[in-house]
Motif scaffolding. Structure first.
Motif, short mmCIF file in Angstrom:
data_model
loop_
_atom_site.label_atom_id
_atom_site.label_comp_id
_atom_site.label_asym_id
_atom_site.label_seq_id
_atom_site.Cartn_x
_atom_site.Cartn_y
_atom_site.Cartn_z
N LYS B 145 25.02 136.89 -15.77
CA LYS B 145 24.88 137.81 -16.46
C LYS B 145 25.73 138.93 -16.00
O LYS B 145 26.02 140.27 -16.63
CB LYS B 145 23.06 138.22 -16.46
CG LYS B 145 22.26 137.74 -17.47
CD LYS B 145 20.69 137.91 -16.38
CE LYS B 145 20.49 139.40 -17.28
NZ LYS B 145 19.58 139.76 -16.54
N SER B 146 26.21 139.26 -15.09
CA SER B 146 27.37 139.78 -15.07
C SER B 146 28.37 139.88 -15.52
O SER B 146 28.82 138.66 -16.39
CB SER B 146 27.33 140.60 -13.63
OG SER B 146 28.07 139.18 -12.41
N THR B 147 28.79 141.29 -16.11
CA THR B 147 30.71 141.20 -16.69
C THR B 147 30.91 140.83 -15.29
O THR B 147 31.47 141.66 -14.36
CB THR B 147 30.74 142.58 -17.37
OG1 THR B 147 30.16 143.48 -16.62
CG2 THR B 147 29.79 142.35 -17.80
N ASP B 148 32.85 141.02 -15.74
CA ASP B 148 33.83 141.30 -15.27
C ASP B 148 34.21 141.73 -14.46
O ASP B 148 35.00 142.56 -15.56
CB ASP B 148 34.55 139.94 -15.40
CG ASP B 148 34.74 138.49 -14.27
OD1 ASP B 148 35.48 137.54 -14.94
OD2 ASP B 148 34.05 138.55 -13.76
N THR B 149 33.74 143.21 -13.65
CA THR B 149 34.39 144.05 -13.45
C THR B 149 35.71 143.60 -12.60
O THR B 149 35.63 143.78 -11.53
CB THR B 149 33.61 144.93 -12.56
OG1 THR B 149 32.89 144.71 -11.45
CG2 THR B 149 32.74 145.73 -14.07
N VAL B 150 36.65 144.14 -13.04
CA VAL B 150 38.22 144.29 -12.44
C VAL B 150 38.60 145.15 -12.35
O VAL B 150 38.44 147.00 -13.07
CB VAL B 150 38.86 143.40 -13.21
CG1 VAL B 150 40.16 143.67 -12.57
CG2 VAL B 150 38.33 142.21 -13.42
N THR B 204 25.76 143.20 -7.86
CA THR B 204 25.98 142.52 -8.75
C THR B 204 24.23 141.48 -8.91
O THR B 204 24.58 140.64 -7.96
CB THR B 204 26.90 140.99 -8.90
OG1 THR B 204 27.68 142.20 -9.70
CG2 THR B 204 26.48 141.24 -10.56
N CYS B 205 23.80 141.65 -9.82
CA CYS B 205 22.84 140.74 -10.07
C CYS B 205 22.22 139.59 -10.55
O CYS B 205 22.24 139.94 -11.46
CB CYS B 205 20.96 141.60 -9.44
SG CYS B 205 19.13 140.67 -9.27
N ASN B 217 18.26 144.24 -13.19
CA ASN B 217 18.13 145.69 -12.44
C ASN B 217 17.79 146.00 -11.69
O ASN B 217 17.99 146.90 -11.05
CB ASN B 217 18.00 146.57 -14.08
CG ASN B 217 19.35 146.20 -15.26
OD1 ASN B 217 20.61 145.50 -14.64
ND2 ASN B 217 19.49 146.58 -16.26
N ASP B 218 16.32 146.03 -11.34
CA ASP B 218 15.35 146.76 -10.46
C ASP B 218 16.06 146.16 -8.72
O ASP B 218 16.05 146.59 -7.99
CB ASP B 218 14.08 145.85 -10.24
CG ASP B 218 13.82 146.79 -11.84
OD1 ASP B 218 12.70 145.91 -12.49
OD2 ASP B 218 14.09 147.82 -12.30
N ALA B 220 19.36 144.54 -8.48
CA ALA B 220 20.51 145.34 -7.94
C ALA B 220 20.74 146.36 -7.69
O ALA B 220 20.53 147.01 -6.64
CB ALA B 220 21.97 145.23 -9.05
N ARG B 221 19.92 147.44 -8.32
CA ARG B 221 19.22 148.98 -7.15
C ARG B 221 18.47 148.86 -6.24
O ARG B 221 19.47 149.61 -5.58
CB ARG B 221 18.18 149.64 -9.04
CG ARG B 221 18.92 151.43 -8.83
CD ARG B 221 17.37 151.91 -9.29
NE ARG B 221 16.20 151.28 -9.17
CZ ARG B 221 15.40 150.89 -9.90
NH1 ARG B 221 15.58 150.60 -11.32
NH2 ARG B 221 14.43 150.17 -9.84
N ASP B 222 17.50 148.44 -6.02
CA ASP B 222 16.60 148.51 -5.10
C ASP B 222 17.29 147.91 -3.73
O ASP B 222 17.90 148.32 -2.38
CB ASP B 222 15.06 147.85 -5.00
CG ASP B 222 14.63 148.61 -5.93
OD1 ASP B 222 13.48 148.34 -6.14
OD2 ASP B 222 14.49 150.09 -6.75
N PHE B 223 18.16 146.46 -4.27
CA PHE B 223 19.07 146.10 -2.98
C PHE B 223 20.54 147.11 -2.62
O PHE B 223 20.40 146.61 -1.24
CB PHE B 223 18.90 144.33 -3.25
CG PHE B 223 20.32 143.96 -2.09
CD1 PHE B 223 21.11 143.37 -2.42
CD2 PHE B 223 19.58 143.03 -0.51
CE1 PHE B 223 21.55 142.34 -1.18
CE2 PHE B 223 20.05 142.73 -0.01
CZ PHE B 223 21.09 142.35 0.01
N GLY B 224 20.76 147.53 -3.63
CA GLY B 224 21.96 148.21 -3.16
C GLY B 224 21.72 149.64 -2.47
O GLY B 224 22.06 149.65 -1.49
N GLY B 225 20.61 149.88 -2.73
CA GLY B 225 20.07 150.64 -1.83
C GLY B 225 20.41 150.51 -0.08
O GLY B 225 20.21 151.47 0.48
N ALA B 226 19.59 149.78 -0.40
CA ALA B 226 19.01 148.95 0.80
C ALA B 226 20.36 148.79 1.68
O ALA B 226 20.26 149.41 2.89
CB ALA B 226 18.17 147.58 1.19
#
Lengths: 122, 487
Positions: B145-150, B204-205, B217-218, B220-226
């Motif tokens: 689901k993630s986009t290819d962010t370059v 990216t989740c 999104n939840d 990605a945000r929570d794990f990212g915060g951790a």
């Protein structure tokens, strides 16, 4: 266009029954090195229309004394295989045209690419 | 600087020589051909994930460069940890706490070392400048689901990494023994960049499953915060150094670190067209036809040449013929070939390629009968190119003409199409000239498509009443019988 490709191409103008091989009229020919593979060449020989290949080579002035039929046991004659390799894959027609031997219709070759499209009513 | 880099690379490799698990995304449907390539070239056994479009395999780190050279793989990542049966809590708050605990106890060290090693390898490979596609890329990523962010300024990114690289060299990079606490491990990674700005990262989740109480999104945000709290890295969605991957498929959780920034799937194409096929998909299709020495392999609708180009790079003992009726497609294919030739010439080789291009009409091929071993192509879908109505007329004549030029008994066809109904109907109308071997279901740019693998039967073309006429004369009678075919 390599001569291996030419060997497989035929005229498909409507109604034509003797459209093979297409006559090559070249204005620019190039020789491009390509890695030699003996197995490739020896397996390809039985798949070819040999006479058409010789004819094509002659049109380009590249006959190299190739015989009118493949030598017996050609698989093991490296010199022969290398000559065939050269004519099949290394000699390229860059500019010119291909002509249908029966109808006379000409198909252009430009930048090495033959255009064999027919217009609607052909 | 280069000598220092090489030395550093060797040092890391000596220290590391360990086994790591690499994950790769591949075009859905081609997991097994990808596993074959991994087995062949890396001598590693790949397992196919239940989460479609992914395979996993173990390698020693000295093989990392070879992994990048594989042709079936879209994106690569190094696995930090895999959980087969992760028990998710039932409230968002509890799940968030779990992510925090998880981030703190994951074995990050080895994966990050591989990430560093990977950066050096990518630099060694050099950056290939690619022109951006003029039309939008319609063959999007599969299964993610993630986009290819370059990162927008890739040159700047590499310089950042280089600076980190050099700093890292000053510290002993030996793997810590197992009983070290995570605290020590964390500070070891931290200390490697004394005085340097902290690494930038993003999470990216991808989440699939209907029993989760949270969204991707939840997570990605929570794990990212951790992760941020644990490493004190800076979160940055576009200019990141480290991309942490969190893949959740029901109860299967995989945490990884991305090893590719740009997807590998556009490697040969610099001149795009509106429907250019991914190289990894083209490669997968080519593997299905198992090219042999001296095989004549034809793509009669080559578009920008994705399939023949991929073919000629890998199977140099076969001969490829690329054809199309469209002049722009032909000239784009030529440009793509020139570009590849230039790349190989820059690498020292002066050799040409066993490939030719012809402009022709696929329904009326200017080729001798029975001269082709394999036909492989991406047939018009009717949504992005052509139309469904056109397909009803096109497909039967295509299949017939392909049968004519293909060698009876030994010939094969590998055909990709989204218009499956039309294709199967047309197939049934070709009077025993083709036999279906098998079908691979794939996803191309969000559309469900099929790759049909066909065998040319021993029936000689022209022995059946319908095609007893010369193939290139009018097919009026055939068209009549098509008209009552309804969608």
């Amino acid at each position: 266009m390599k001569l291996l490709t030419h060997n497989m191409l035929t005229s498909h103008v409507q109604g034509v029954t003797k459209g093979y091989p297409l006559i090559i009229k070249a204005t620019e020919v190039k020789v491009n090195e390509l890695e030699f593979n003996a197995q490739f060449v020896s397996r390809m020989i039985p798949k070819l229309e040999w006479k058409a290949l010789i004819q094509a080579a002659e049109w380009l002035g590249q006959s190299q004394d190739l015989p009118s039929t493949p030598k017996p046991n050609y698989e093991s004659v490296e010199d022969f295989l290398r000559k065939v390799h050269r004519i099949l894959l290394e000699v390229e027609v860059v500019e010119g045209c291909l002509q249908c031997p029966e109808s006379g219709r000409e198909f252009p070759i430009s930048n090495g690419v033959p255009n064999l499209l027919l217009i609607e009513d052909e | 600087m280069t000598a220092l880099l090489m030395l550093h690379l060797e040092l890391i490799m000596q220290e590391l020589d360990q086994t790591v698990t690499i994950g790769a995304t591949v075009p859905t449907g081609f997991e097994h051909t990808a596993a074959e390539e991994v087995q062949e070239k890396l001598e590693a056994t790949a397992r196919v994930s239940k989460n479609r479009g992914r395979i996993y395999f173990d390698i020693t780190t000295d093989k990392l460069l070879k992994v990048h050279q594989l042709k079936s793989l879209d994106n690569l990542f190094v696995v930090v940890k895999e959980y087969d049966d992760y028990q998710f809590k039932t409230t968002k708050e509890e799940v968030q706490i779990d992510w925090q605990e998880l981030a703190a106890k994951l074995p990050w060290t080895n994966a990050l070392e591989v990430w560093k090693l990977n950066n050096s390898i990518k630099k060694k490979k050099g950056r290939r400048k690619r022109t951006k596609p003029t039309k939008s890329d319609q063959c999007g990523n599969v299964g993610t689901k993630s986009t290819d962010t370059v990162p927008s300024d890739t040159e700047e990114l590499w310089e950042d990494l280089e600076a980190l690289e050099v700093k890292g060299n000053q510290r002993d990079v030996s793997s810590q023994p197992e009983n070290d606490s995570e605290e020590e491990k964390r500070s070891e990674i931290q200390d490697q960049e004394p005085g340097e700005t902290p690494l930038k990262f993003r999470v990216t989740c991808n989440r699939a499953g209907d029993k989760h109480c949270f969204t991707s999104n939840d997570a990605a945000r929570d794990f990212g915060g951790a992760v941020q709290e644990f490493f004190q890295w800076k979160a940055d969605m576009t200019k990141f150094d480290v991309e942490v991957l969190l893949n959740i498929h029901n109860n299967e959780v995989v945490v990884g670190i991305a090893l590719t920034v740009e997807s590998l799937h556009r490697r040969n194409i610099t001149h795009f067209g509106p429907t250019t096929l991914r190289s990894t998909l083209a490669y997968g299709m080519l593997r299905l036809c198992k090219p042999q020495v001296s095989d004549v392999i034809v793509d009669p609708m080559c578009g920008t040449g994705a399939i023949p180009l991929e073919g000629v790079m890998e199977w140099q003992n076969s001969f490829f013929l690329a054809g199309d009726n469209n002049g722009t497609a032909v000239s784009r294919t030529r440009s793509n070939i020139k570009h590849i030739l230039k790349r190989t010439h820059d690498g020292g080789s002066s050799s040409g390629l066993p490939l030719d291009i012809v402009q022709w009409d696929l329904c009326n091929l200017p080729m001798r009968s029975s001269s082709v071993d394999v036909i492989i192509t991406d047939m018009p879908f009717g949504k992005r190119m052509g139309s469904k109505k056109k397909n009803w007329e096109l497909y039967p004549s295509c299949l017939r003409e392909m049968a004519r030029v293909c060698k009876p008994g030994t010939g094969k066809a590998v055909l990709l199409t989204q218009d499956k109904k039309c294709f199967l109907k047309a197939l049934s109308q070709t009077e025993g000239l083709w036999r279906k071997l098998h079908t691979v279901w794939v996803n191309v740019g969000g559309l469900h498509a099929g790759v049909f693998v066909l065998k040319r039967t021993a029936v000689v073309f022209g022995t059946i009443s319908e095609d007893a006429m010369e193939p290139h004369t009018a097919t009026g009678s055939q068209k009549g019988s098509m008209k009552d075919a309804s969608e």
